[in-house]
Design a protein around this motif. Sequence first.
Motif, short mmCIF file in Angstrom:
data_model
loop_
_atom_site.label_atom_id
_atom_site.label_comp_id
_atom_site.label_asym_id
_atom_site.label_seq_id
_atom_site.Cartn_x
_atom_site.Cartn_y
_atom_site.Cartn_z
N ALA A 17 -47.70 30.07 -58.62
CA ALA A 17 -47.59 30.46 -57.22
C ALA A 17 -48.65 31.53 -56.97
O ALA A 17 -48.52 32.66 -57.44
CB ALA A 17 -46.20 31.00 -56.90
N VAL A 18 -49.72 31.16 -56.27
CA VAL A 18 -50.92 31.98 -56.21
C VAL A 18 -51.29 32.31 -54.77
O VAL A 18 -51.33 31.42 -53.90
CB VAL A 18 -52.10 31.27 -56.90
N HIS A 19 -51.58 33.58 -54.53
CA HIS A 19 -52.06 34.07 -53.23
C HIS A 19 -53.56 34.31 -53.35
O HIS A 19 -54.02 35.07 -54.21
CB HIS A 19 -51.34 35.37 -52.87
N VAL A 20 -54.32 33.66 -52.46
CA VAL A 20 -55.78 33.84 -52.42
C VAL A 20 -56.14 34.41 -51.05
O VAL A 20 -56.17 33.68 -50.05
CB VAL A 20 -56.53 32.51 -52.66
N PRO A 21 -56.42 35.72 -50.96
CA PRO A 21 -56.76 36.31 -49.67
C PRO A 21 -58.11 35.80 -49.15
O PRO A 21 -59.02 35.49 -49.92
CB PRO A 21 -56.83 37.81 -49.98
N ASP A 22 -58.21 35.72 -47.83
CA ASP A 22 -59.48 35.42 -47.15
C ASP A 22 -60.12 34.12 -47.63
O ASP A 22 -61.34 34.01 -47.73
CB ASP A 22 -60.47 36.58 -47.34
N TRP A 23 -59.30 33.12 -47.91
CA TRP A 23 -59.82 31.86 -48.42
C TRP A 23 -60.58 31.09 -47.34
O TRP A 23 -61.57 30.43 -47.61
CB TRP A 23 -58.68 31.00 -48.96
N LEU A 24 -60.11 31.19 -46.10
CA LEU A 24 -60.80 30.56 -44.97
C LEU A 24 -61.70 31.59 -44.30
O LEU A 24 -61.23 32.66 -43.87
CB LEU A 24 -59.80 30.04 -43.94
N ASP A 25 -62.99 31.30 -44.20
CA ASP A 25 -63.88 32.22 -43.51
C ASP A 25 -63.66 32.10 -41.99
O ASP A 25 -63.00 31.16 -41.51
CB ASP A 25 -65.34 31.98 -43.89
N PRO A 26 -64.17 33.05 -41.20
CA PRO A 26 -63.89 33.04 -39.75
C PRO A 26 -64.29 31.74 -39.05
O PRO A 26 -63.50 31.25 -38.21
CB PRO A 26 -64.68 34.25 -39.24
N PRO A 27 -65.46 31.14 -39.32
CA PRO A 27 -65.76 29.87 -38.64
C PRO A 27 -64.75 28.78 -38.97
O PRO A 27 -64.36 28.00 -38.07
CB PRO A 27 -67.16 29.52 -39.16
N ARG A 28 -64.30 28.69 -40.23
CA ARG A 28 -63.33 27.65 -40.59
C ARG A 28 -61.97 27.94 -39.95
O ARG A 28 -61.24 27.02 -39.58
CB ARG A 28 -63.19 27.55 -42.11
N GLN A 29 -61.63 29.22 -39.81
CA GLN A 29 -60.38 29.56 -39.12
C GLN A 29 -60.42 29.09 -37.67
O GLN A 29 -59.44 28.53 -37.16
CB GLN A 29 -60.15 31.07 -39.16
N ARG A 30 -61.55 29.28 -37.00
CA ARG A 30 -61.66 28.85 -35.60
C ARG A 30 -61.59 27.33 -35.49
O ARG A 30 -60.97 26.79 -34.56
CB ARG A 30 -62.95 29.39 -34.99
N GLU A 31 -62.22 26.63 -36.43
CA GLU A 31 -62.16 25.16 -36.43
C GLU A 31 -60.72 24.68 -36.59
O GLU A 31 -60.27 23.76 -35.90
CB GLU A 31 -63.03 24.60 -37.55
N LEU A 32 -60.00 25.31 -37.52
CA LEU A 32 -58.62 24.91 -37.77
C LEU A 32 -57.73 25.24 -36.57
O LEU A 32 -56.83 24.47 -36.21
CB LEU A 32 -58.11 25.59 -39.05
N LEU A 33 -57.99 26.39 -35.93
CA LEU A 33 -57.23 26.76 -34.74
C LEU A 33 -57.45 25.74 -33.62
O LEU A 33 -56.50 25.32 -32.94
CB LEU A 33 -57.63 28.16 -34.28
N ASP A 34 -58.70 25.33 -33.41
CA ASP A 34 -58.99 24.33 -32.37
C ASP A 34 -58.23 23.03 -32.65
O ASP A 34 -57.70 22.40 -31.73
CB ASP A 34 -60.49 24.06 -32.31
N ALA A 35 -58.19 22.63 -33.93
CA ALA A 35 -57.46 21.42 -34.29
C ALA A 35 -55.97 21.59 -34.04
O ALA A 35 -55.31 20.68 -33.51
CB ALA A 35 -57.72 21.08 -35.76
N CYS A 36 -55.41 22.74 -34.38
CA CYS A 36 -53.98 22.98 -34.16
C CYS A 36 -53.63 22.92 -32.67
O CYS A 36 -52.58 22.39 -32.29
CB CYS A 36 -53.58 24.34 -34.73
N ARG A 37 -54.51 23.43 -31.83
CA ARG A 37 -54.25 23.39 -30.39
C ARG A 37 -54.23 21.95 -29.88
O ARG A 37 -53.42 21.59 -29.02
CB ARG A 37 -55.30 24.22 -29.66
#
Length: 213
Positions: A17-37
């Motif tokens: 059970a592993v926590h990896v901080p900051d795995w998604l960079d800001p551009p990938r976060q925005r891409e994923l957010l757009d997909a979620c919307r």
Amino acid sequence: MDTELFPRPRAEIAPQAVHVPDWLDPPRQRELLDACRAWARPPAGLRTVHTPGGGTMTARQVCLGWHWYPYGYARTVVDGDGSPVKPFPEWLGELAGNAVRDALGATPPSYDIALINFYDGEARMGMHRDADERSDAPVVSLSLGDTCVFRFGNTETRTRPYTDVELRSGDLFVFGGSSRLAYHGVPRVYPGSAPPELGLTGRLNITLRVSGL
């Protein structure tokens, strides 16, 4: 100040059970957010989940690939508008595979389910296990938006021992192996803690699973 000066290290919270901080960079976060919307729009969009006992989950949810409802899976939104579940995109499966490789160093299976939960500032998630799949493949969890307390417990009980982990926007958490059926939940969300540039009020959790169906 400490969080600005020192990067957060990856951590094994329990076996596999592993926590990896900051795995998604800001551009990938925005891409994923757009997909979620896009996924959240009807039909088969974001819904409120009601439990068989008459309770209501405070986090709202949309599903991809297979539709989860308490406590099973279907190909249509049986507890909502009855529409066919939205498809699970290939690129999201590739993202899950990369997460398993990075976090556990393991060969990933083929992922086919996404549960996307939206938390406003008052939403919570009680301690539960992801036990409705017919597969023991690792669960992949991605966070966007507001920071939360993620409580990761044991496989026997909803109570202690457990470990509280702070999950921020872009963080990855993967759990498999002997920790695959550990109880876990979200007792708190910190409203207004999302990166301003992301443009999200609230928290999104994208949970990726293998159905085995």
